[in-house]
Design a protein around this motif. Sequence first.
Motif, short mmCIF file in Angstrom:
data_model
loop_
_atom_site.label_atom_id
_atom_site.label_comp_id
_atom_site.label_asym_id
_atom_site.label_seq_id
_atom_site.Cartn_x
_atom_site.Cartn_y
_atom_site.Cartn_z
N LYS A 32 0.82 -1.20 0.00
CA LYS A 32 0.00 0.00 0.00
C LYS A 32 0.86 1.26 0.00
N MET A 33 1.94 1.26 0.80
CA MET A 33 2.81 2.42 0.87
C MET A 33 3.55 2.64 -0.42
N ASN A 34 4.01 1.57 -1.07
CA ASN A 34 4.71 1.71 -2.35
C ASN A 34 3.81 2.36 -3.38
N ALA A 35 2.52 1.96 -3.39
CA ALA A 35 1.58 2.53 -4.35
C ALA A 35 1.35 4.00 -4.07
N ILE A 36 1.24 4.36 -2.77
CA ILE A 36 1.02 5.75 -2.40
C ILE A 36 2.22 6.61 -2.80
N THR A 37 3.43 6.10 -2.52
CA THR A 37 4.64 6.85 -2.84
C THR A 37 4.77 7.08 -4.33
N LYS A 38 4.51 6.03 -5.14
CA LYS A 38 4.62 6.16 -6.59
C LYS A 38 3.59 7.15 -7.13
N LYS A 39 2.37 7.08 -6.58
CA LYS A 39 1.31 7.99 -7.03
C LYS A 39 1.69 9.42 -6.69
N LYS A 40 2.27 9.63 -5.47
CA LYS A 40 2.66 10.96 -5.05
C LYS A 40 3.73 11.52 -5.97
N ALA A 41 4.69 10.70 -6.32
CA ALA A 41 5.77 11.15 -7.20
C ALA A 41 5.24 11.55 -8.55
N TYR A 94 17.32 13.12 -12.73
CA TYR A 94 16.00 13.18 -12.12
C TYR A 94 15.43 14.56 -12.39
N THR A 95 14.26 14.62 -12.96
CA THR A 95 13.68 15.90 -13.35
C THR A 95 12.36 16.13 -12.62
N THR A 96 12.14 17.33 -12.14
CA THR A 96 10.89 17.66 -11.47
C THR A 96 10.47 19.08 -11.83
N ILE A 97 9.19 19.33 -11.88
CA ILE A 97 8.70 20.67 -12.17
C ILE A 97 8.25 21.38 -10.90
N SER A 98 8.34 20.70 -9.76
CA SER A 98 7.97 21.30 -8.48
C SER A 98 9.22 21.69 -7.72
N ASP A 99 9.04 22.13 -6.49
CA ASP A 99 10.17 22.49 -5.65
C ASP A 99 10.63 21.32 -4.78
N THR A 100 10.05 20.14 -4.95
CA THR A 100 10.37 18.99 -4.11
C THR A 100 10.66 17.76 -4.96
N ALA A 101 11.73 17.06 -4.59
CA ALA A 101 12.09 15.80 -5.23
C ALA A 101 11.94 14.68 -4.21
N TYR A 102 11.27 13.60 -4.60
CA TYR A 102 11.03 12.47 -3.70
C TYR A 102 11.93 11.29 -4.07
N PHE A 103 12.63 10.75 -3.09
CA PHE A 103 13.50 9.59 -3.29
C PHE A 103 13.02 8.43 -2.42
N ASP A 104 12.83 7.27 -3.02
CA ASP A 104 12.53 6.06 -2.26
C ASP A 104 13.85 5.34 -1.99
N LEU A 105 14.29 5.36 -0.75
CA LEU A 105 15.56 4.74 -0.41
C LEU A 105 15.49 3.23 -0.49
N TRP A 106 16.65 2.62 -0.65
CA TRP A 106 16.80 1.17 -0.78
C TRP A 106 17.53 0.66 0.45
N PRO A 107 17.19 -0.53 0.96
CA PRO A 107 17.85 -1.01 2.19
C PRO A 107 19.36 -1.08 2.12
N GLY A 108 19.93 -1.31 0.95
CA GLY A 108 21.37 -1.46 0.83
C GLY A 108 22.17 -0.18 0.81
N ASP A 109 21.49 0.99 0.68
CA ASP A 109 22.21 2.25 0.60
C ASP A 109 21.40 3.32 1.31
#
Length: 252
Positions: A32-41, A94-109
């Motif tokens: 559910k969280m992955n879907a929300i994060t992707k939709k938000k991005a 990474y390109t964005t038209i807003s003032d905020t960039a969202y990054f989904d971190l990975w467990p290994g980094d």
Amino acid sequence: MLMKNTVQLLSLVFLLFSCSANQPKDKGANVKMNAITKKKAQSVGHKFQVTNETPSKAEIVKWQQIHFTDLTILVEEIEMSWDDMYRTNNDSIYTTISDTAYFDLWPGDWFFDKAFKVAQMEFDKIELYEKITYNMAINSNLPVDVPFCVMYDWKTFESGWSKIQLKQDDLKFMSNENDIRVKINYTVDEFKSAVKENCGIEWYNEIKYVKSVDKLRSEIFTSRYTFKIVARNSKTGRVVEKFIVFTTPTSC
């Protein structure tokens, strides 16, 4: 604070074990969280571009480029498996038209100690501020890949902005998390109801007979780090503010 750090360390161990085993993701709240994060991005106009540019031989650090309309921020490469999620064949721009960039971190980094810089040389002073968001979570004995469920749609604690001490000639992402005292109040019944709604009936059944808060297997989870980068031009007085949000993972 010791308990919070221990929880984060144990959570990361769970994540790394799950990744190395290469097993399917938990199909509960994490999906559910992955879907929300992707939709938000997608909602703020993010897109990925492919580039054929090759770094020079003198370039030791690989940079991910975050393009805003009036500023470009270069971040030392962080493995986030963008290619797996978005099929771009490139993790570097990474390109964005807003003032905020969202990054989904990975467990290994992670972002700790990662260097960053502003591409426009006209900005001669950079400031960095941090705000952290926390959510309640629960541990489980269920036979799932990651027996840890975060309740993103329930009570949240958000810190105020704190300034990160920077060296202007060596800009790096750091955190003031150890200075934050997190407090989220709830009753036993409130927690049980939140578990049932956010994690599912099986998770609820594990705690439905618990009578005291200290027996609930509850944890405080650091779910999001928000950084505000303030770029200043001391000659003209121009100031530009941009935001980078790092969302922490609960599974691979």
